[in-house]
Design an enzyme around this catalytic site. Structure first.
Site, PDB file in Angstrom:
ATOM      1  N   LYS A 153       0.847  -1.198   0.000  1.00  0.00           N
ATOM      2  CA  LYS A 153       0.000   0.000   0.000  1.00  0.00           C
ATOM      3  C   LYS A 153       0.877   1.240   0.000  1.00  0.00           C
ATOM      4  O   LYS A 153       1.978   1.232   0.575  1.00  0.00           O
ATOM      5  CB  LYS A 153      -0.909   0.027   1.244  1.00  0.00           C
ATOM      6  CG  LYS A 153      -1.744   1.307   1.370  1.00  0.00           C
ATOM      7  CD  LYS A 153      -2.554   1.364   2.657  1.00  0.00           C
ATOM      8  CE  LYS A 153      -3.259   2.715   2.759  1.00  0.00           C
ATOM      9  NZ  LYS A 153      -4.096   2.829   3.969  1.00  0.00           N
ATOM     10  N   GLU A 203      -9.026  12.497  12.436  1.00  0.00           N
ATOM     11  CA  GLU A 203      -8.341  11.298  12.925  1.00  0.00           C
ATOM     12  C   GLU A 203      -7.442  11.548  14.129  1.00  0.00           C
ATOM     13  O   GLU A 203      -6.450  12.282  14.048  1.00  0.00           O
ATOM     14  CB  GLU A 203      -7.507  10.676  11.804  1.00  0.00           C
ATOM     15  CG  GLU A 203      -6.865   9.363  12.203  1.00  0.00           C
ATOM     16  CD  GLU A 203      -6.256   8.624  11.026  1.00  0.00           C
ATOM     17  OE1 GLU A 203      -5.713   7.528  11.231  1.00  0.00           O
ATOM     18  OE2 GLU A 203      -6.323   9.144   9.892  1.00  0.00           O
ATOM     19  N   GLU A 247      -7.873  -2.197   3.048  1.00  0.00           N
ATOM     20  CA  GLU A 247      -7.040  -1.030   3.355  1.00  0.00           C
ATOM     21  C   GLU A 247      -7.097  -0.707   4.844  1.00  0.00           C
ATOM     22  O   GLU A 247      -6.078  -0.417   5.480  1.00  0.00           O
ATOM     23  CB  GLU A 247      -7.524   0.172   2.523  1.00  0.00           C
ATOM     24  CG  GLU A 247      -6.733   1.443   2.761  1.00  0.00           C
ATOM     25  CD  GLU A 247      -7.304   2.634   2.008  1.00  0.00           C
ATOM     26  OE1 GLU A 247      -6.972   3.774   2.397  1.00  0.00           O
ATOM     27  OE2 GLU A 247      -8.093   2.435   1.053  1.00  0.00           O
TER      28      GLU A 247
END
Length: 399
Positions: A153, A203, A247
């Protein structure tokens, strides 16, 4: 599957009505450091001591500066500021001359007072770096390398460079950001002479309160819709998306691996829930743990986590190399962390996304997307455009 939403608890009667809002309204650019989270709001004024830049870990340097401030007679010193994405780049961390606090937002909701509708906004010239087609080519190249087994990724970002004939009104911009996502993590901190990092991140990287830690990794996203039925459909689809669930699982696994050595107990839910911002849906997992060593600070934990695959990729060094080769700009503070820590080691560090750096007449906005083997250039380019919306709405610009 039922739709599970991660939303803040209902607001209780304020303990100090208007305290958080008063701090927001008091913010002054250049000298102040403002940070509002669901747990507390702070406004730091001036600079009593800056954290030096050297080869030691940031957590060590912060601990040293806070200890010196406490020995010098400061009763409750706090370091506030930002750390960059690059591991050896200088941070912008300081002990303010004074710090004012407001209670948790569930007790004292942050109410961003409306900016006057007739307030003049700059006319922006917008340049995309890289252009969407070049960004799509970088995504396609990364996908081809992942399918060949080179790495798993990478998070690829792009920027918008906004320039105007006059300097932006940062206090008004901060109020718009807070008003758009009042339960998020809104921040404005100086990162250099004449430069301010400003944004509203969804976040939490990690928080430490006493012997307990909380981390809230987000990965896997979908844009919101103004149509309610379509918005619910997109949220439900995100919860079932194999690409996004993979993911997200990669990020959660990395968080678990990084935090486990510091904990006697680490609780990681089996499946993600959803968290929403004004512009996006995100897959979210709230990780909690009990610390094995009371001397482990919030910044020790943040340093162990940073950078997570949510902002870099995996394996980390391979992803860093792809980012360096693919992105025609320096990320600076973007995808670093912004937050605070006190002399007892408690603190909160937020992932620096949905943000911009303001300098003079220029605003530089950032947005990225997690690229995995199942990604497409069109989808990832659209995702970055949706993420830009938070800040574009705050400054009165549009693509």
């Amino acid at each position: 599957m039922s739709l599970s939403l991660h939303t803040p608890p209902p607001a209780a009667a304020p303990a100090e009505p208007g305290a958080a809002t008063a701090l927001l309204e008091s913010y002054r650019p250049a000298t102040d450091r403002f940070l509002a989270t669901p747990h507390r709001t702070l406004l730091g004024r001036g600079t009593a001591a800056a954290v030096p830049h050297d080869s030691r870990p940031a957590a060590v340097r912060v601990r040293e500066v806070l200890g010196a401030a406490r020995r010098a007679g400061t009763p409750a010193p706090v370091v506030v500021g930002a750390l960059p994405f690059a591991p050896h780049a200088p941070a912008a961390l300081a002990v303010p001359h004074s710090v004012r606090w407001a209670p948790p937002l569930r007790e004292d909701p942050l109410i961003a007072l409306p900016v006057p509708a007739d307030a003049e906004r700059p006319r922006w010239r917008v340049r995309e770096v890289p252009a969407p087609e070049r960004y799509g080519e970088a995504v396609a190249a990364a996908v081809a390398r992942m399918r060949a087994g080179e790495f798993d990724k990478v998070v690829l970002a792009r920027t918008l460079e906004l320039t105007s004939a006059r300097e932006p009104d940062l206090p008004a911009m901060l109020r718009r950001l807070a008003r758009r996502d009042p339960a998020g993590h809104t921040f404005a901190v100086p990162t250099g002479p004449g430069r301010t990092l400003i944004g509203a991140s969804p976040e939490l990287l990690v928080a430490r309160r006493g012997g307990r830690l909380t981390a809230n990794p987000l990965a896997g996203s979908a844009p919101r819709s103004a149509d309610l039925a379509e918005d619910v459909r997109r949220a439900a689809a995100l919860l079932e998306s194999a690409k996004d669930l993979h993911e997200h699982a990669v990020v959660v696994a990395a968080v678990r691996e990084a935090l486990a050595p510091y904990c006697t107990v680490l609780e990681v839910p089996e499946r993600p829930t959803l968290v929403r911002t004004a512009a996006m849906w995100h897959l979210s997992t709230t990780v909690t743990g009990e610390l094995a060593d009371a001397g482990t600070t919030a910044l020790d934990l943040a340093g162990a986590l940073h950078p997570t695959p949510a902002v870099c990729g995996t394996p980390t060094e391979a992803a860093r190399a792809v980012i360096a080769a693919s992105e025609p700009f320096d990320r600076g503070a973007y995808t670093g962390m912004v937050g605070w820590q006190d002399a007892d080691g408690d603190g909160e560090w937020v992932v620096t996304i949905r943000c911009a750096e303001a300098e003079g007449h220029t605003l530089r906005l950032f947005a990225g997307a997690g690229v995995v083997a199942a990604s497409t250039p069109e989808a990832e380019t659209a995702e970055t455009a949706a993420k830009f919306r938070t800040f574009l709405d705050a400054v009165g610009a549009a693509l």
